[in-house]
Design a protein around this motif. Structure first.
Motif, mmCIF file in Angstrom:
data_model
loop_
_atom_site.group_PDB
_atom_site.id
_atom_site.type_symbol
_atom_site.label_atom_id
_atom_site.label_comp_id
_atom_site.label_asym_id
_atom_site.label_seq_id
_atom_site.Cartn_x
_atom_site.Cartn_y
_atom_site.Cartn_z
ATOM 1 N N VAL A 110 58.252 -97.408 -86.408
ATOM 2 C CA VAL A 110 57.579 -96.663 -86.567
ATOM 3 C C VAL A 110 56.278 -96.669 -85.832
ATOM 4 N N TYR A 111 55.552 -95.607 -84.915
ATOM 5 C CA TYR A 111 54.266 -95.454 -84.463
ATOM 6 C C TYR A 111 53.734 -94.277 -84.909
ATOM 7 N N LYS A 112 52.444 -94.203 -84.689
ATOM 8 C CA LYS A 112 52.073 -92.955 -84.936
ATOM 9 C C LYS A 112 51.540 -92.520 -83.648
ATOM 10 N N ILE A 113 52.363 -90.558 -83.656
ATOM 11 C CA ILE A 113 51.892 -90.611 -82.423
ATOM 12 C C ILE A 113 51.342 -89.177 -81.802
ATOM 13 N N THR A 114 50.587 -89.619 -81.737
ATOM 14 C CA THR A 114 49.794 -87.849 -81.430
ATOM 15 C C THR A 114 49.291 -87.721 -79.888
#
Ligand code: ZN
Length: 310
Positions: free
Chosen positions: A221-225
């Protein structure tokens, strides 16, 4: 001698007078005693008061004590009764019937006793609708990773629901004695709170994430912006990426140097190409290129599974 005689006579007189006086006063004390009665008045709330009275009629004794009956109150014995010293005047509800109790104790009939009890303490039923909060549940989602160092991220805020519960409530003497549920209607469903436990991949972050092709289940899981070519997002709006290509929405993403340029990443089910870098794009963060700033704002921050596509 004459003087002594006179003196003894006057002493006799004094004694006689004082005896008479004592007798008179004694009689008057006795008279007062027989006139005054010791009466107990029991109020409906159970409070007992005792009073000395010269009156013998119940109504007179009550008014002497400034007691005024309500419409639904009565006295035992009744207002016109004459009472003696030591008696009790009981103020009670009109439905209370002591005479009947006396009769029943003579006859010993159970059914009339039940009737009497019902008379005295009737059971009333009411239908009551209450709104009851349905508390939301918190669901924890674990993401795969090797580190024990975790951070909790609220993916979805919880919200309590609401239901209307209809009860049948029984009262006796205004006291609730029974409460049963008749029906329940959910007015608003609760929204579960979802917390994602994100494991920080520290030591193994340099190695490539598992190459599980287009599968989105095995990723990290990545933090996607999201970012656009505007000056707010990029500082300068050239539209050119760090790898030299022209940024294209739906293809271009910025990632940290652990992904070489050209690496294809499956982000939440959509495949992008790593073509850009960014000062804030480090660790488990990826920035997706979009055409407008409004789209970037609309994207917000999402936590998605990311895997490398071979
Ligand atoms: Zn922008």
């Amino acid at each position: 001698m004459k003087r002594e005689e006179k003196a003894s006579i006057s002493i006799m007189k004094i004694i006689c007078v004082s005896i008479i006086l004592i007798l008179i006063s004694g009689i008057s004390v006795m008279a007062v005693n027989t006139d005054l009665k010791d009466v107990t008045i029991t109020l409906q709330n159970g409070y007992e008061m005792t009073t000395m009275t010269s009156k013998s009629k119940v109504s007179d004794i009550l008014s002497e004590n400034n007691i005024i009956l309500n419409e639904d109150q009565k006295t035992i014995p009744d207002l016109d009764s004459e009472i003696a010293s030591g008696d009790t005047i009981k103020i009670t509800d009109k439905s209370y019937n002591e005479v009947q109790i006396a009769k029943i104790s003579e006859e010993g009939i159970e059914t009339s006793l039940n009737q009497l009890l019902e008379n005295y303490a009737p059971i009333t039923e009411k239908i009551v609708v209450e709104q009851v909060v349905i508390p939301y549940e918190t669901i924890t989602k674990n993401t795969t990773g090797t580190s024990t160092d975790t951070t909790n991220k609220v993916v979805q805020q919880g919200k309590d629901g609401l239901k209307e519960v209809t009860y049948k409530v029984k009262y006796q003497n205004d006291v609730e004695i029974e409460k049963s549920v008749i029906s329940e209607v959910v007015v608003e469903e609760p929204v579960n709170k979802i917390v994602q436990v994100q494991k920080k991949t520290t030591s193994r972050s340099s190695t490539l994430p598992r190459a599980s092709s287009a599968s989105t289940t095995g990723g990290t899981v990545y933090k996607i912006t999201a970012y656009c070519p505007c000056s707010k997002c990029c500082g300068k709006s050239t539209g050119r990426t760090a790898s030299g290509t022209t940024a294209i929405a739906g293809r271009t993403v910025a990632a940290s140097s652990k992904f070489a340029f050209g690496t294809k990443l499956n982000i939440g089910g959509h495949v992008y190409t790593v073509e850009d870098r960014g000062g804030a794009v480090n660790g488990n963060k990826i920035d997706i290129f979009v055409n407008t700033h409004a789209e970037a704002l609309q994207w917000g921050v999402r936590y998605l599974n990311v895997s490398v596509v071979n």
